[in-house]
Design an enzyme around this catalytic site. Structure first.
Site, PDB file in Angstrom:
ATOM      1  N   HIS A 118     -45.864 -86.309 -69.289  1.00 58.84           N
ATOM      2  CA  HIS A 118     -44.839 -87.319 -69.073  1.00 58.84           C
ATOM      3  C   HIS A 118     -43.574 -86.688 -68.492  1.00 58.84           C
ATOM      4  O   HIS A 118     -43.388 -85.473 -68.502  1.00 58.84           O
ATOM      5  CB  HIS A 118     -44.488 -88.035 -70.386  1.00 58.84           C
ATOM      6  CG  HIS A 118     -45.527 -89.019 -70.822  1.00 58.84           C
ATOM      7  ND1 HIS A 118     -46.677 -88.637 -71.483  1.00 58.84           N
ATOM      8  CD2 HIS A 118     -45.593 -90.363 -70.687  1.00 58.84           C
ATOM      9  CE1 HIS A 118     -47.410 -89.714 -71.748  1.00 58.84           C
ATOM     10  NE2 HIS A 118     -46.774 -90.764 -71.276  1.00 58.84           N
ATOM     11  N   LYS A 177     -38.859 -88.161 -71.814  1.00 64.78           N
ATOM     12  CA  LYS A 177     -39.604 -88.745 -72.941  1.00 64.78           C
ATOM     13  C   LYS A 177     -39.435 -87.852 -74.155  1.00 64.78           C
ATOM     14  O   LYS A 177     -39.785 -86.672 -74.130  1.00 64.78           O
ATOM     15  CB  LYS A 177     -41.083 -88.902 -72.587  1.00 64.78           C
ATOM     16  CG  LYS A 177     -41.893 -89.612 -73.676  1.00 64.78           C
ATOM     17  CD  LYS A 177     -43.304 -89.910 -73.202  1.00 64.78           C
ATOM     18  CE  LYS A 177     -44.152 -90.527 -74.296  1.00 64.78           C
ATOM     19  NZ  LYS A 177     -43.635 -91.841 -74.740  1.00 64.78           N
TER      20      LYS A 177
END
Length: 222
Positions: free
Chosen positions: A134, A138
């Protein structure tokens, strides 16, 4: 993610964007086509929406969903950071109030298919590991999608999950299987946040028919 959802919901012909909760107002958020709030209680009491779409942070999601149920508003949860105990409590609240909610570790339809295919492959391949990748903003790791994938595969061993956080990524996951003389890789890539928006609309529409707290968008798809 929140800004993309604002655009998508505002463009949906069967929805009205009642209000937007922001951490702080700036020129971009003040230009949103609806009321902008920095206090969730004031938003809920002023706008009295049907649905609360939460795309905030692990630090605030639990209190937001509690507030939504307390105000008779159906939560659609896209943030992570809640626990099994929170889901159980929300389900009790849904049963008591007669309004449902849904928590979605992933809104991307392709990601849900990846999990479904991985569950089937796990019946036939003896070992597996998960790599989730990600963007570097995040905060939680491993991702909710990776945790849910491992749980759905129902193996007799604990599936290792590896997390990567790098700039340039959006949301990606590989499930790697190993067998005798062969490997199998099932991969899903969200290349832009637009990939989540069809699922967001499905959840916001479908939650109106729920009478319990549901975990996973697939319950509205198949």
């Amino acid at each position: 993610m929140g800004r993309e959802a604002v655009k998508t919901i505002d463009a949906a012909p069967d929805m009205v964007l009642a209000g937007v909760l922001v951490r702080r107002a700036d020129e971009e958020t003040l230009a949103f086509p609806t009321g902008v709030y920095d206090d969730p209680v004031r938003l809920l009491e002023t706008e009295q929406p049907d649905v609360w779409l939460d795309l905030t942070t692990p630090d605030t999601v639990v209190s937001h969903v509690d507030l939504a149920f307390a105000h008779g508003v159906r939560p659609v949860v896209g943030a992570t950071g809640y626990q099994e105990a929170d889901l159980a409590r929300w389900n009790d609240q849904a049963s008591q109030t007669g309004i449902g909610g849904i928590a979605c570790p992933n809104f991307a339809i392709g990601a849900l298919l990846m999990m479904r295919f991985a569950k089937e492959a796990a019946k036939w391949m003896p070992r597996a590991e998960i790599i989730e990748l990600h963007h570097d903003k995040k905060k939680d790791m491993p991702s909710g999608t990776a945790i849910r994938t491992a749980r759905e595969m129902e193996t007799e061993y604990e599936i290792p999950i590896h997390s990567v956080r790098l700039p340039g990524l959006v949301a990606h996951q590989e499930v790697l299987f190993g067998g005798t003389g062969e490997t199998l890789t099932i991969r899903h890539d969200s290349l832009t946040r637009e990939s989540f928006m069809p699922g967001v609309l499905v959840a916001c529409r479908g939650v109106m028919q729920l009478r319990q707290m549901v975990y996973g968008l697939e319950h509205l798809l198949w």
